[in-house]
Scaffold this active site. Structure first.
Site, PDB file in Angstrom:
ATOM      1  N   ASP A 178       1.167  -4.956  17.178  1.00 58.62           N
ATOM      2  CA  ASP A 178       1.545  -4.307  15.930  1.00 58.62           C
ATOM      3  C   ASP A 178       2.911  -4.813  15.458  1.00 58.62           C
ATOM      4  O   ASP A 178       3.655  -4.095  14.808  1.00 58.62           O
ATOM      5  CB  ASP A 178       1.604  -2.787  16.183  1.00 58.62           C
ATOM      6  CG  ASP A 178       1.625  -1.992  14.892  1.00 58.62           C
ATOM      7  OD1 ASP A 178       1.212  -2.535  13.867  1.00 58.62           O
ATOM      8  OD2 ASP A 178       2.092  -0.834  14.924  1.00 58.62           O
TER       9      ASP A 178
ATOM     10  N   CYS B 131      -1.336  11.742  11.952  1.00 52.06           N
ATOM     11  CA  CYS B 131      -2.481  12.649  11.782  1.00 52.06           C
ATOM     12  C   CYS B 131      -3.643  12.030  12.544  1.00 52.06           C
ATOM     13  O   CYS B 131      -3.773  10.812  12.577  1.00 52.06           O
ATOM     14  CB  CYS B 131      -2.816  12.735  10.288  1.00 52.06           C
ATOM     15  SG  CYS B 131      -4.337  13.610   9.893  1.00 52.06           S
TER      16      CYS B 131
END
Ligand code: SF4
Length: 380
Positions: A143, A251
């Site tokens: 990432d 989330c």
């Protein structure tokens, strides 16, 4: 090196990856030309919001060989991260607690995975040296570079991309991290998963609190709570604040509802175990952290990257969505004068929201008392 030697090396890479704690590994080439139109359409629609770095690198994301010239293969790895006591529902249902995306409860996965990918690269280099004195180029990524890691992982056979745009694996769901090793060796390729298996399911699209999955496989980052609470460095648009509930960092709803996560494995990785002060934390306790306490408690955690002001902004929204108790109101008021302008505006929103809720509650109470006095049924 001969073809059988490359075949043996690919076999050994999988063995070493497993020894290093990766749950799965696959090898693919660098051709993502099929992804380029999709990426361009997503950027053109502005779905990346303020994530300028997404647009800045343009199509390089779909061209790993431009990132490291000479790259021929991508070794794609995944590592499960679901902690033993994930406590999803218990945290989401209690508005006095802060919900942190389950991937961020432990140590920063970037460091954990990159270290191991580096060890994998070292072993490959050593083997190549033994065989032919030529090592080639390699570089690990987690990432950390403009690279389309999910399509690469899908091509490498690690799963398929679900309608929520995350990678799904038949036997492991989606609660895992991905990492890549770019390498300049012509290793044999693994086959991709034959077809995606979402079928007619649209559960993730329907459950998303902010309607961020605007079409199957298309997430509008500007509506996504992960983006709003982590990537976004400005104010959170008011329309989304009430929908965020107590989610203060990321989330998981689209993953939680996904039927494939019934098969998600719990991770034995001690680094991903929840830190006690981040697991089911009372919002008020987090709100009372000074900046130095925030830095101390989030040392080595991915949460630290968002910085204290975004953290306070997110907490103010969650407190505004919680119960209007005197201690919450007092804590918000106390912080208002000294807060940075962006946080102060979110505090003002929270206080106004709590005041409205108090009014609604007292109206309901008055109505209830009247009903009781008149012996009427309770419609409050
Ligand atoms: S919830 Fe359904 S549609 Fe969404 S990713 Fe999972 S299987 Fe696919």
């Amino acid at each position: 090196m001969s073809t059988p030697e490359f075949q043996q090396l690919a076999h050994d890479i999988k063995l070493w990856a497993s020894e290093l704690g990766f749950d799965q590994v696959g090898i693919t080439d660098t051709d993502l030309s099929l992804e380029e139109p999709r990426l361009q359409a997503w950027l053109d629609a502005g779905h990346h919001g303020s994530m300028d770095y997404m647009a800045r690198h343009g199509m390089m994301r779909a061209r790993p060989h431009e990132l490291l010239p000479g790259t021929l293969r991508v070794v794609s790895v995944r590592r499960n991260y679901l902690p033993f006591e994930a406590g999803f529902a218990a945290t989401l249902r209690d508005p006095t607690l802060g919900y942190i995306s389950r991937y961020a409860l432990g140590r920063d996965y970037h460091k954990v995975l990159r270290n191991r990918l580096k060890q994998l690269g070292d072993r490959i280099e050593q083997r190549c040296r033994e065989l032919c004195q030529v090592t080639g180029e390699w570089r690990p990524f987690v990432d950390s570079a403009p690279i389309l890691e999910r399509p690469l992982a899908a091509k490498a056979g690690l799963g398929w991309i679900g309608k929520h745009s995350l990678l799904l694996n038949e036997s492991a769901g989606s609660f895992f991290f991905l990492g890549e090793l770019l390498i300049s060796l012509p290793l044999p390729l693994d086959a991709p998963v034959e077809k995606e298996q979402c079928g007619k399911c649209v559960a993730c699209i329907n459950i998303c609190p902010t309607g961020a999955i605007v079409a199957p496989y298309v997430v509008d980052g500007r509506r996504c709570i992960s983006y709003l609470t982590i990537e976004n460095d400005g104010p959170i648009p008011e329309e989304f604040r009430p929908l965020m509930g107590n989610r203060i960092y990321g989330c998981d709803d689209c993953q939680l509802i996904c039927p494939w996560n019934r098969y998600a494995d719990v991770s034995p990785e001690p680094d991903f175990s929840p830190r006690p002060n981040l697991h089911r934390p009372p919002l008020l306790a987090l709100w009372r952290w000074s900046e130095s306490e925030f830095l101390k408690h989030t040392e080595g955690s991915p949460i630290r990257r968002i910085g204290y002001q975004r953290w306070r902004r997110n907490l103010a929204v969650a407190l505004g969505n919680g119960p209007a108790t005197p201690d919450v109101i007092a804590a918000l008021q106390l912080a208002q004068d000294e807060a940075e302008p962006m946080v102060a505006e979110h505090i003002a929103w929270a206080l106004a929201t709590l005041a409205r809720r108090q009014q609604d509650d007292s109206k309901k109470t008055r109505l209830l008392i009247r009903c009781i006095e008149k012996g009427l049924p309770d419609h409050a």
